[in-house]
Design a protein around this motif. Structure first.
Motif, PDB file in Angstrom:
ATOM      1  N   CYS A 175       0.834  -1.206   0.000  1.00 42.11           N
ATOM      2  CA  CYS A 175       0.000   0.000   0.000  1.00 42.11           C
ATOM      3  C   CYS A 175       0.869   1.257   0.000  1.00 42.11           C
ATOM      4  O   CYS A 175       0.564   2.231  -0.707  1.00 42.11           O
ATOM      5  CB  CYS A 175      -0.960   0.002   1.189  1.00 42.11           C
ATOM      6  N   GLU A 176       1.945   1.248   0.765  1.00 37.79           N
ATOM      7  CA  GLU A 176       2.845   2.404   0.796  1.00 37.79           C
ATOM      8  C   GLU A 176       3.458   2.650  -0.580  1.00 37.79           C
ATOM      9  O   GLU A 176       3.595   3.808  -1.002  1.00 37.79           O
ATOM     10  CB  GLU A 176       3.914   2.217   1.870  1.00 37.79           C
ATOM     11  N   THR A 177       3.779   1.593  -1.290  1.00 29.81           N
ATOM     12  CA  THR A 177       4.298   1.732  -2.654  1.00 29.81           C
ATOM     13  C   THR A 177       3.248   2.368  -3.553  1.00 29.81           C
ATOM     14  O   THR A 177       3.548   3.290  -4.322  1.00 29.81           O
ATOM     15  CB  THR A 177       4.747   0.367  -3.215  1.00 29.81           C
ATOM     16  N   GLN A 178       2.009   1.890  -3.463  1.00 23.97           N
ATOM     17  CA  GLN A 178       0.929   2.458  -4.268  1.00 23.97           C
ATOM     18  C   GLN A 178       0.720   3.933  -3.943  1.00 23.97           C
ATOM     19  O   GLN A 178       0.521   4.753  -4.846  1.00 23.97           O
ATOM     20  CB  GLN A 178      -0.375   1.686  -4.058  1.00 23.97           C
ATOM     21  N   LEU A 179       0.745   4.270  -2.664  1.00 31.79           N
ATOM     22  CA  LEU A 179       0.554   5.667  -2.254  1.00 31.79           C
ATOM     23  C   LEU A 179       1.633   6.568  -2.853  1.00 31.79           C
ATOM     24  O   LEU A 179       1.328   7.655  -3.373  1.00 31.79           O
ATOM     25  CB  LEU A 179       0.581   5.770  -0.724  1.00 31.79           C
ATOM     26  N   ARG A 180       2.870   6.143  -2.791  1.00 29.38           N
ATOM     27  CA  ARG A 180       3.962   6.947  -3.350  1.00 29.38           C
ATOM     28  C   ARG A 180       3.798   7.091  -4.868  1.00 29.38           C
ATOM     29  O   ARG A 180       4.034   8.167  -5.428  1.00 29.38           O
ATOM     30  CB  ARG A 180       5.327   6.357  -2.978  1.00 29.38           C
ATOM     31  N   ASN A 181       3.363   6.021  -5.535  1.00 29.49           N
ATOM     32  CA  ASN A 181       3.130   6.081  -6.979  1.00 29.49           C
ATOM     33  C   ASN A 181       2.006   7.052  -7.322  1.00 29.49           C
ATOM     34  O   ASN A 181       2.118   7.843  -8.260  1.00 29.49           O
ATOM     35  CB  ASN A 181       2.802   4.693  -7.539  1.00 29.49           C
ATOM     36  N   ILE A 182       0.909   6.996  -6.565  1.00 34.02           N
ATOM     37  CA  ILE A 182      -0.227   7.895  -6.803  1.00 34.02           C
ATOM     38  C   ILE A 182       0.180   9.338  -6.527  1.00 34.02           C
ATOM     39  O   ILE A 182      -0.128  10.241  -7.315  1.00 34.02           O
ATOM     40  CB  ILE A 182      -1.433   7.485  -5.931  1.00 34.02           C
TER      41      ILE A 182
END
Length: 184
Positions: free
Chosen positions: A63-70
């Motif tokens: 989820c942290e990876t997705q957040l940084r990508n978004i």
């Protein structure tokens, strides 16, 4: 200074005990600082529910990876000051700080200054919302009421009700229509 820190810690722990909401801060998930902020009023009448329409995540690391990508997409490609949503909810059941409390989001044209925006990480036309995510969202909304960010009689909308989109996805749409504050 130590007393202020202890008081703040007590307030956070009490909020968690009452509402069951733990918010992973932007610094905890590795987010960048906003390049600008506009203050969002209290006593708002609306909350708008979204999905990111991207990859689903079921662990904090994912989820942290997705957040940084978004956040990178919103800031670097769209030129926004920050990630668009006030808060996001992962498939891991965690609530993640986006723009946070009292900051105008960039999540629903013409609705940003009169609502908080909460987005679920994933594409909920195909992904299924979990009971942990539902509990997190309802707890976050209760917290928003207790803080005075939204009024107790707030109206809950899916993004599709305020914009031309299929957001928040069929599965979240079907779920939120059963919630007490949802209005047609």
């Amino acid at each position: 200074m130590a007393n202020k820190a202890l008081i703040l810690l007590a307030v956070v722990l009490c909020a968690q005990a009452v509402f069951g909401v733990t918010i992973i801060t932007k610094s905890q998930w590795g987010g960048r600082s906003a390049t600008g902020k506009t203050t969002l009023a209290n006593s708002l009448s609306y909350a708008v529910i979204h999905h990111t329409a991207g990859n689903y995540c079921s662990t904090r690391t994912a989820c942290e990876t997705q957040l940084r990508n978004i956040q990178s997409y919103h800031m670097d490609s769209l030129g926004w000051a920050d990630i668009g949503y006030n808060f996001l909810i992962g498939g891991d059941g965690n609530v993640y700080e986006g723009r946070g409390w009292n900051t105008v989001g960039a999540h629903a044209t013409n609705w940003n200054s009169k609502s908080i925006g909460i987005s679920f990480l994933g594409n909920y036309n195909t992904d299924k919302i979990t009971s942990a995510q539902i509990t997190a969202a309802k707890g976050l909304l209760a917290d928003a009421v207790s803080r005075g960010q939204i009024i107790s009689g707030y109206t809950l909308y899916g993004h599709r009700q305020v914009g031309s989109t299929e957001c928040p996805g069929t599965n979240i749409w079907n779920e939120i229509r059963t919630w007490a504050n949802w209005k047609a």
